[in-house]
Scaffold this active site. Structure first.
Site, PDB file in Angstrom:
ATOM      1  N   GLU A 192      -9.652   6.064   3.214  1.00  0.00           N
ATOM      2  CA  GLU A 192     -10.446   4.980   3.781  1.00  0.00           C
ATOM      3  C   GLU A 192      -9.507   3.814   4.031  1.00  0.00           C
ATOM      4  O   GLU A 192      -8.448   3.728   3.404  1.00  0.00           O
ATOM      5  CB  GLU A 192     -11.542   4.557   2.796  1.00  0.00           C
ATOM      6  CG  GLU A 192     -11.128   3.522   1.734  1.00  0.00           C
ATOM      7  CD  GLU A 192     -10.079   4.013   0.751  1.00  0.00           C
ATOM      8  OE1 GLU A 192      -9.917   5.237   0.616  1.00  0.00           O
ATOM      9  OE2 GLU A 192      -9.397   3.157   0.124  1.00  0.00           O
ATOM     10  N   LYS A 210       0.810  -1.221   0.000  1.00  0.00           N
ATOM     11  CA  LYS A 210       0.000   0.000   0.000  1.00  0.00           C
ATOM     12  C   LYS A 210       0.844   1.271   0.000  1.00  0.00           C
ATOM     13  O   LYS A 210       0.448   2.291  -0.563  1.00  0.00           O
ATOM     14  CB  LYS A 210      -0.936  -0.002   1.219  1.00  0.00           C
ATOM     15  CG  LYS A 210      -1.951  -1.142   1.227  1.00  0.00           C
ATOM     16  CD  LYS A 210      -3.106  -0.894   0.300  1.00  0.00           C
ATOM     17  CE  LYS A 210      -4.113  -2.038   0.308  1.00  0.00           C
ATOM     18  NZ  LYS A 210      -5.129  -1.882  -0.755  1.00  0.00           N
ATOM     19  N   SER A 252       1.601  -9.667  -0.792  1.00  0.00           N
ATOM     20  CA  SER A 252       1.344  -8.223  -0.773  1.00  0.00           C
ATOM     21  C   SER A 252       1.568  -7.599   0.590  1.00  0.00           C
ATOM     22  O   SER A 252       1.822  -6.402   0.696  1.00  0.00           O
ATOM     23  CB  SER A 252      -0.095  -7.972  -1.230  1.00  0.00           C
ATOM     24  OG  SER A 252      -0.997  -8.730  -0.429  1.00  0.00           O
TER      25      SER A 252
HETATM   26  C1  LIG Z   1      -1.682  -6.870   2.425  1.00  0.00           C
HETATM   27  C2  LIG Z   1      -2.831  -6.537   1.551  1.00  0.00           C
HETATM   28  N1  LIG Z   1      -2.972  -7.191   0.406  1.00  0.00           N
HETATM   29  C3  LIG Z   1      -4.005  -6.935  -0.432  1.00  0.00           C
HETATM   30  C4  LIG Z   1      -4.970  -6.010  -0.109  1.00  0.00           C
HETATM   31  C5  LIG Z   1      -6.106  -5.819  -1.057  1.00  0.00           C
HETATM   32  O1  LIG Z   1      -6.054  -4.608  -1.747  1.00  0.00           O
HETATM   33  P1  LIG Z   1      -5.642  -4.550  -3.254  1.00  0.00           P
HETATM   34  O2  LIG Z   1      -6.508  -5.492  -3.988  1.00  0.00           O
HETATM   35  O3  LIG Z   1      -5.860  -3.139  -3.630  1.00  0.00           O
HETATM   36  O4  LIG Z   1      -4.217  -4.926  -3.373  1.00  0.00           O
HETATM   37  C6  LIG Z   1      -4.870  -5.300   1.089  1.00  0.00           C
HETATM   38  C7  LIG Z   1      -5.880  -4.297   1.464  1.00  0.00           C
HETATM   39  O5  LIG Z   1      -5.965  -3.827   2.546  1.00  0.00           O
HETATM   40  C8  LIG Z   1      -3.761  -5.584   1.941  1.00  0.00           C
HETATM   41  O6  LIG Z   1      -3.621  -4.937   3.093  1.00  0.00           O
END
Ligand SMILES: Cc1ncc(COP(=O)(O)O)c(C=O)c1O
Lengths: 263, 439
Positions: free
Chosen positions: B154, B132, B421
């Site tokens: 948000e 993020k 992620s």
């Molecule tokens: C670690 C992590 N992965 C994935 C996501 C999902 O968001 P996005 O689809 O925008 O990557 C989030 C959302 O809070 C997250 O914190």
């Protein structure tokens, strides 16, 4: 285009536009109370689960409407029955893009026409996305009513006006419904600016609650929109709302209609 | 997925077929070279998705933001500052890590000769613990460029809230984070982190008290404070130009992964996998590879208690096209277009929509989207801890949970890259509760 909206603004006096949320309380009785009190135009709110432009009062009204089981079909039934009872009073639907477009814009426009709806205000379809709903409404003789706001500058105003019909709704504060009141001076400046740019009637709303406020705005605008104050009465009085609604509408109508008579 | 080859995309009628893909499939090539990487168009549309469905009050600001973003994109100084912050503040590049034990684990389960090499793109090693922050660095630089003095955002899992609070602190701007009251409850460590970083956290009590409602409230704040406030949207969704600029800022993930895998293996991967909430980590990994026809891509949607249960957050698998939060995209909704509540054990995936570019990639067939349930994600979460010594975010655990299925049909000589992620420290309470462990 239906003549009802044009007529409402052609009576030689400012018009009172009254908003309540469809399916919140006994909507038919509440709408009748608004008409009996002297409302010139009725705005019927279509409930949406995610009303991003609305403050707590109208958010709660949406929730009450959903709790009562309101569906889109109910909204059109309410509208159609209103039209049968009040052949001359203009009726505008106000709401959000998704419920209006989910079955296709042509379906929505056709239902509006069948129910005797005169205009549609869609909060989250700006002129840039007009194709989503505007052409279908125009083809069905329904006025797409656009919003102008304090952030609509001179360069952008023609974009908003192009394709607008019915009246121009000036949102007097940058914000959500039912919260702040705009300064009278800023409203007067804005209305003058808008009226110089269009022949459409200009109605002012957001944050208007009292007859005094409404009268001050009606001195310069063609119409005054009151919403959250009426919705609050529905919240407070439930099934007994028609009495208080009629009373407040009566006071608002008297103030608005007489606003330009010399004191 | 025959032999792990890229799944042949099936563009719907009317969609121009990218030349490279047509060639790869031995089809006739359309006269103009085409690409999956040229959208959105100038009006912010990805095919029939995207757009700018916002209240008039916000429209001038959105147009301004677009203008400013175009200028920033063309400004080498902006890019240089972004790159410098990513390197020294965020800690990029994040490693591309070969996961040896997980690779061996799935080879054991697969038929003879099957089971690809598994790599992790280690976004969880970033400052603040997730991808993020990449986007937040880019957006706060835009906010500063536009002279905005107040930041709002948000958040669902709290990762985007923490990342936003972090960049706001770094640049000395006041910051308000809207968070569903239910998420405030299930992501307490992140709430405290945001407060330590100087942000005000506003619990949102409307609706289901999760991410969708937090976004509504942020939009309400924004219309009331357009003059001085910049809204840092946390995923590749919302009105144009957000899906585009969030994607661009997150594309650092895929650009690095591309370089790293070429260095490590001398070739491109066969498959990319990422979890999809709004879709920012996934599009960030995918986008730089979209025109490589031999790279297959799989986005993982949260299936909650299962698609059939109705309690899920899989907008593509279980929803339909509609308009919400500024864009046309796939949504969970009823026949009247009322938005229905999403469910996922992962707060960051608990959203009834998805970024518009994913809706388009879904319909064009370029990316395949699979649902993964809460329980599958919980299993994958634990397996990753045990086999690789990495505690993944529950969001990322959804991507890892697709490996049992995906690895079965990929050969040993093939390569799959999973986007980890985020890290799972924030999730240990949720996981403990789900496993019946009292902390
Ligand atoms: C670690 C992590 N992965 C994935 C996501 C999902 O968001 P996005 O689809 O925008 O990557 C989030 C959302 O809070 C997250 O914190």
């Amino acid at each position: 285009m239906t003549a009802r909206l044009a007529n409402a603004f052609a009576r030689g006096r400012p018009a009172l536009v009254c908003f309540i949320t469809g399916g919140d309380g006994d909507t038919a009785a509440n709408l009748d109370a608004l008409v009996a009190g002297g409302a010139d135009v009725i705005e019927l709110g279509m409930p949406f689960t995610d009303p991003m432009a609305d403050g707590p009062a109208i958010q709660q009204a949406n929730l009450r409407s959903f709790a009562a089981g309101t569906k889109t079909a109910d909204l059109f039934r309410i509208a159609g029955e209103f039209r049968a009872r009040h052949p001359e009073v203009p009726l505008v639907l106000m709401g959000y893009a998704n419920p209006m477009t989910i079955r296709g814009p042509e379906w929505f426009a056709r239902e509006c026409a069948k129910a005797g709806v005169d205009g549609v205000i869609c909060v989250d379809i700006p002129p840039e996305e007009d194709a989503e709903l505007g052409p279908a409404l125009r083809a069905a003789g329904i006025a797409p009513i656009r919003l102008a706001t304090p952030t609509t500058d001179a360069a952008r105003l023609p974009v908003v006006l192009d394709g607008s019909a019915g009246f121009l709704y000036y949102v007097s504060v940058a914000g959500i419904t039912g919260m702040q009141q705009a300064a009278q001076g800023s409203i007067e400046d804005a209305v003058a600016r808008l009226k110089a740019a269009t022949d459409l009637p200009v109605a002012v709303g957001f944050g208007v609650r009292t007859p005094d406020q409404a009268a001050r705005i009606a001195r310069v605008a063609d119409g005054v929109v009151v919403g959250s104050a009426l919705v609050d009465l529905v919240a407070r009085h439930g099934a007994d709302a028609p009495g208080p609604l009629r009373e407040l509408t009566g006071a608002l109508a008297a103030a608005v209609h007489a606003a330009r008579e010399v004191a | 997925m025959e032999q792990g080859r890229a799944r042949a995309p099936l563009p719907p009628p009317g969609l121009d077929k990218p030349a490279a893909l047509c060639q790869a499939r031995g089809m006739s090539v359309s006269p103009q070279p085409n690409s999956f990487r040229t959208l959105p168009d100038e009006r912010g549309h990805f095919g029939r998705f995207g757009g700018r469905y916002v209240a008039e009050t916000l429209m001038p600001l959105i147009l301004d933001l677009e203008k400013e973003y175009r200028a920033a994109k063309a400004d080498p100084a902006f890019q240089a500052e972004f790159d410098d912050l990513l390197e020294h503040f965020v800690g990029r590049p994040s490693p591309l890590y070969f996961a040896p034990r997980m690779t061996a684990h799935y080879r054991e389960a697969a038929p003879q000769g099957m089971g690809p090499k598994i790599y992790f793109k280690r976004e969880e090693l970033n400052h603040t613990g997730a991808h993020k922050i990449n986007n937040c660095v880019g957006q706060i630089l835009l906010a500063l460029r536009m002279g905005k003095t107040r930041i709002i955002a948000e958040t669902g899992a709290g990762q985007h809230g923490v990342a936003t609070a972090t960049v706001a602190a770094r640049f000395g701007l006041p910051c308000v984070i809207f968070m569903g009251a239910k998420d405030v409850e299930r992501q307490k460590p992140n709430v405290f982190r945001m407060k330590l970083l100087g942000a005000e956290v506003v619990p949102v009590t409307s609706g289901a008290e999760t991410l969708k409602d937090a976004m509504n409230e942020a939009l309400r704040d924004w219309v009331a404070n357009v003059h001085d406030t910049f809204y840092i949207i946390g995923t590749a969704a919302g009105p144009h130009p957000y899906p585009e600029l969030v994607r661009d800022f997150q594309s650092v993930i895929g650009k690095e992964a591309r370089e790293q895998i070429l260095k490590a293996e001398g070739r491109l991967p066969d498959m990319l996998v990422a979890a999809v909430g709004g879709g920012s980590n996934a599009i960030g990994l995918f986008h730089p590879f979209l025109d490589d026809p031999d790279v297959a891509m799989v986005g993982i949607e949260a299936a909650g208690h299962g698609i059939a249960s109705g309690q899920h957050a899989a907008s593509l698998t279980g929803g339909g096209p509609g308009i919400l939060h500024g864009n046309r995209t796939y949504l969970l909704q009823d026949e009247d277009g009322q938005i229905t509540e999403a469910h996922s054990i992962s707060a960051g995936l608990d959203y009834p929509g998805i970024g518009p570019e994913h809706s388009w990639l879904h319909e064009s067939g370029r990316v395949r989207y699979l649902p993964i349930t809460d329980n599958q994600a919980l299993d994958a979460f634990q397996l990753c801890c045990q086999l690789e010594g990495i505690i993944p975010a529950l969001e990322s655990a959804h991507a890892l949970a697709a490996l049992p299925e995906l690895t079965l049909t990929m050969g040993e000589d093939q390569i799959i890259v999973v986007n980890v992620s985020g890290r799972g420290d924030k999730d240990i309470f949720t996981v403990a509760e789900a496993l019946g462990v009292k902390l």
